[in-house]
Design a protein around this motif. Structure first.
Motif, mmCIF file in Angstrom:
data_model
loop_
_atom_site.group_PDB
_atom_site.id
_atom_site.type_symbol
_atom_site.label_atom_id
_atom_site.label_comp_id
_atom_site.label_asym_id
_atom_site.label_seq_id
_atom_site.Cartn_x
_atom_site.Cartn_y
_atom_site.Cartn_z
ATOM 1 N N PRO A 190 0.822 -1.192 -0.025
ATOM 2 C CA PRO A 190 -0.013 -0.149 -0.055
ATOM 3 C C PRO A 190 0.869 1.173 0.011
ATOM 4 C CG PRO A 190 0.102 -0.847 2.118
ATOM 5 C CD PRO A 190 0.969 -1.595 1.423
ATOM 6 N N SER A 191 0.017 2.333 0.096
ATOM 7 C CA SER A 191 0.951 3.727 -0.181
ATOM 8 C C SER A 191 1.128 3.833 1.403
ATOM 9 C CB SER A 191 0.019 4.716 -0.630
ATOM 10 O OG SER A 191 -0.980 5.167 0.247
ATOM 11 N N VAL A 192 1.841 4.888 1.844
ATOM 12 C CA VAL A 192 2.491 5.012 3.223
ATOM 13 C C VAL A 192 1.074 5.713 3.891
ATOM 14 C CG1 VAL A 192 3.735 6.740 4.718
ATOM 15 C CG2 VAL A 192 4.761 5.534 2.800
ATOM 16 N N ARG A 193 0.249 6.347 3.154
ATOM 17 C CA ARG A 193 -1.121 6.959 3.769
ATOM 18 C C ARG A 193 -1.900 5.906 4.005
ATOM 19 N NH1 ARG A 193 -4.120 8.205 0.091
ATOM 20 N NH2 ARG A 193 -6.193 7.807 0.834
ATOM 21 N N GLU A 194 -1.831 4.737 3.142
ATOM 22 C CA GLU A 194 -2.937 3.557 3.444
ATOM 23 C C GLU A 194 -2.297 2.719 4.534
ATOM 24 O OE1 GLU A 194 -5.935 0.786 3.482
ATOM 25 O OE2 GLU A 194 -5.926 2.824 2.438
ATOM 26 N N ALA A 195 -1.093 2.585 4.576
ATOM 27 C CA ALA A 195 -0.322 1.703 5.772
ATOM 28 C C ALA A 195 -0.842 2.462 6.967
ATOM 29 C CB ALA A 195 1.090 1.584 5.545
ATOM 30 N N LEU A 196 -0.576 3.722 7.226
ATOM 31 C CA LEU A 196 -0.976 4.533 8.343
ATOM 32 C C LEU A 196 -2.539 4.295 8.989
ATOM 33 C CD1 LEU A 196 1.359 7.673 8.105
ATOM 34 C CD2 LEU A 196 1.784 5.553 9.435
ATOM 35 N N GLU A 197 -3.207 4.464 7.799
ATOM 36 C CA GLU A 197 -4.630 4.168 7.973
ATOM 37 C C GLU A 197 -4.953 2.906 8.762
ATOM 38 O OE1 GLU A 197 -6.809 5.423 4.517
ATOM 39 O OE2 GLU A 197 -6.413 7.489 4.575
ATOM 40 N N ARG A 198 -4.341 1.891 8.068
ATOM 41 C CA ARG A 198 -4.592 0.654 8.462
ATOM 42 C C ARG A 198 -3.841 0.397 9.975
ATOM 43 N NH1 ARG A 198 -2.338 -2.858 3.259
ATOM 44 N NH2 ARG A 198 -4.082 -2.119 1.732
ATOM 45 N N LEU A 199 -2.708 1.111 10.335
ATOM 46 C CA LEU A 199 -2.348 1.202 11.648
ATOM 47 C C LEU A 199 -3.347 1.550 12.450
ATOM 48 C CD1 LEU A 199 0.139 0.697 13.690
ATOM 49 C CD2 LEU A 199 0.636 3.018 12.954
ATOM 50 N N ASP A 200 -3.820 2.673 12.270
ATOM 51 C CA ASP A 200 -4.860 3.313 13.153
ATOM 52 C C ASP A 200 -6.166 2.399 13.147
ATOM 53 O OD1 ASP A 200 -3.187 5.528 13.325
ATOM 54 O OD2 ASP A 200 -4.311 6.546 11.644
ATOM 55 N N ARG A 201 -6.551 1.844 12.187
ATOM 56 C CA ARG A 201 -7.672 0.738 12.373
ATOM 57 C C ARG A 201 -7.435 -0.372 13.234
ATOM 58 N NH1 ARG A 201 -8.472 2.060 6.623
ATOM 59 N NH2 ARG A 201 -7.482 0.243 6.004
ATOM 60 N N ALA A 202 -5.945 -1.013 12.855
ATOM 61 C CA ALA A 202 -5.707 -2.122 13.875
ATOM 62 C C ALA A 202 -5.801 -1.854 15.320
ATOM 63 C CB ALA A 202 -4.384 -2.498 13.372
ATOM 64 N N ILE A 203 -4.985 -0.545 15.574
ATOM 65 C CA ILE A 203 -4.997 -0.193 17.121
ATOM 66 C C ILE A 203 -6.636 -0.014 17.511
ATOM 67 C CG2 ILE A 203 -4.705 1.787 18.595
ATOM 68 C CD1 ILE A 203 -1.897 2.027 17.041
ATOM 69 N N ALA A 204 -7.505 0.532 16.664
ATOM 70 C CA ALA A 204 -9.102 0.877 17.294
ATOM 71 C C ALA A 204 -9.556 -0.892 17.414
ATOM 72 C CB ALA A 204 -9.485 1.687 16.301
ATOM 73 N N SER A 205 -9.496 -1.531 16.422
ATOM 74 C CA SER A 205 -9.765 -2.885 16.475
ATOM 75 C C SER A 205 -9.186 -3.529 17.756
ATOM 76 C CB SER A 205 -9.465 -3.511 15.212
ATOM 77 O OG SER A 205 -9.772 -5.032 15.317
ATOM 78 N N ALA A 206 -8.081 -3.473 17.991
ATOM 79 C CA ALA A 206 -7.493 -4.202 19.256
ATOM 80 C C ALA A 206 -8.058 -3.855 20.337
ATOM 81 C CB ALA A 206 -5.881 -4.067 19.057
ATOM 82 N N ARG A 207 -8.298 -2.533 20.503
ATOM 83 C CA ARG A 207 -9.059 -1.609 21.840
ATOM 84 C C ARG A 207 -10.381 -2.272 21.740
ATOM 85 N NH1 ARG A 207 -5.562 1.929 23.792
ATOM 86 N NH2 ARG A 207 -4.480 3.551 22.229
ATOM 87 N N LYS A 208 -11.047 -2.487 20.725
ATOM 88 C CA LYS A 208 -12.407 -2.917 20.964
ATOM 89 C C LYS A 208 -12.597 -4.516 21.100
ATOM 90 C CE LYS A 208 -15.198 -0.684 17.635
ATOM 91 N NZ LYS A 208 -15.731 -0.648 16.255
ATOM 92 N N GLU A 209 -11.545 -5.088 20.840
ATOM 93 C CA GLU A 209 -11.299 -6.581 21.054
ATOM 94 C C GLU A 209 -10.867 -6.810 22.555
ATOM 95 O OE1 GLU A 209 -9.169 -8.259 18.046
ATOM 96 O OE2 GLU A 209 -10.467 -7.716 16.613
ATOM 97 N N ASP A 210 -10.424 -5.729 23.167
ATOM 98 C CA ASP A 210 -9.789 -5.895 24.531
ATOM 99 C C ASP A 210 -8.467 -6.397 24.293
ATOM 100 O OD1 ASP A 210 -9.711 -4.754 27.292
ATOM 101 O OD2 ASP A 210 -10.540 -6.807 28.096
#
Length: 117
Positions: free
Chosen positions: A17-37
Motif C-alpha cells: 500500500p501507499s504510506v498513507r494507506e499503511a498508516l490508516e491500516r495502523l490506526d484501524r488495527a489499534i482501534a480494532s485491538a482496543r475493541k477486542e480488549d
C-alpha cells in the motif's frame, strides 16, 4: 474455534500500500485491538523492498512514537529490539511468558514492531 493468541498480528504491507494507506491500516488495527480488549499487537510493516529503510517502516515507527508521546499507546518495541536483552521486552516477557515462543523474538527483525496498548 481458534485458540486465543496473546499477540494479534497485523500485516500492513502485504499488498504494497501507499504510506498513507499503511498508516490508516495502523490506526484501524489499534482501534480494532482496543475493541477486542487486546493489549498487544505485532505490526508487520516490512523493512523496505531493498532491505534498507522503507518508507512504510519509517512512517509507522514515527506514528507509533507520536502515539507513545501523546499517551495514546503505552509503548512500542521495534523489531530490532524484540529480544530478551532489551529491558522493556524482558519485562513484557516476564508478565506474559507465552510470548517467549514468538517466532520473531531475538531475530532482530526490523520489519516488525510490537505495540503495547
Amino acid at each position: 474455534m481458534r485458540a486465543y493468541q496473546p499477540i494479534k498480528t497485523v500485516d500492513l504491507k502485504s499488498d504494497m500500500p501507499s504510506v498513507r494507506e499503511a498508516l490508516e491500516r495502523l490506526d484501524r488495527a489499534i482501534a480494532s485491538a482496543r475493541k477486542e480488549d487486546r493489549h498487544l499487537i505485532k505490526i508487520v510493516h516490512g523493512y523496505g523492498s531493498k532491505g534498507v529503510g522503507g518508507e512504510i517502516r519509517i512512517a509507522v515507527q514515527k506514528r507509533l512514537r507520536e502515539l507513545v508521546d501523546t499517551g495514546q499507546i503505552r509503548s512500542c518495541i521495534f523489531g530490532e529490539d524484540w529480544s530478551t536483552s532489551c529491558d522493556e521486552a524482558w519485562r513484557l516477557l516476564q508478565r506474559q511468558p507465552e510470548l517467549k515462543s514468538d517466532a520473531d523474538l531475538g531475530r532482530r527483525n526490523s520489519g516488525i514492531t510490537i505495540v503495547i496498548l
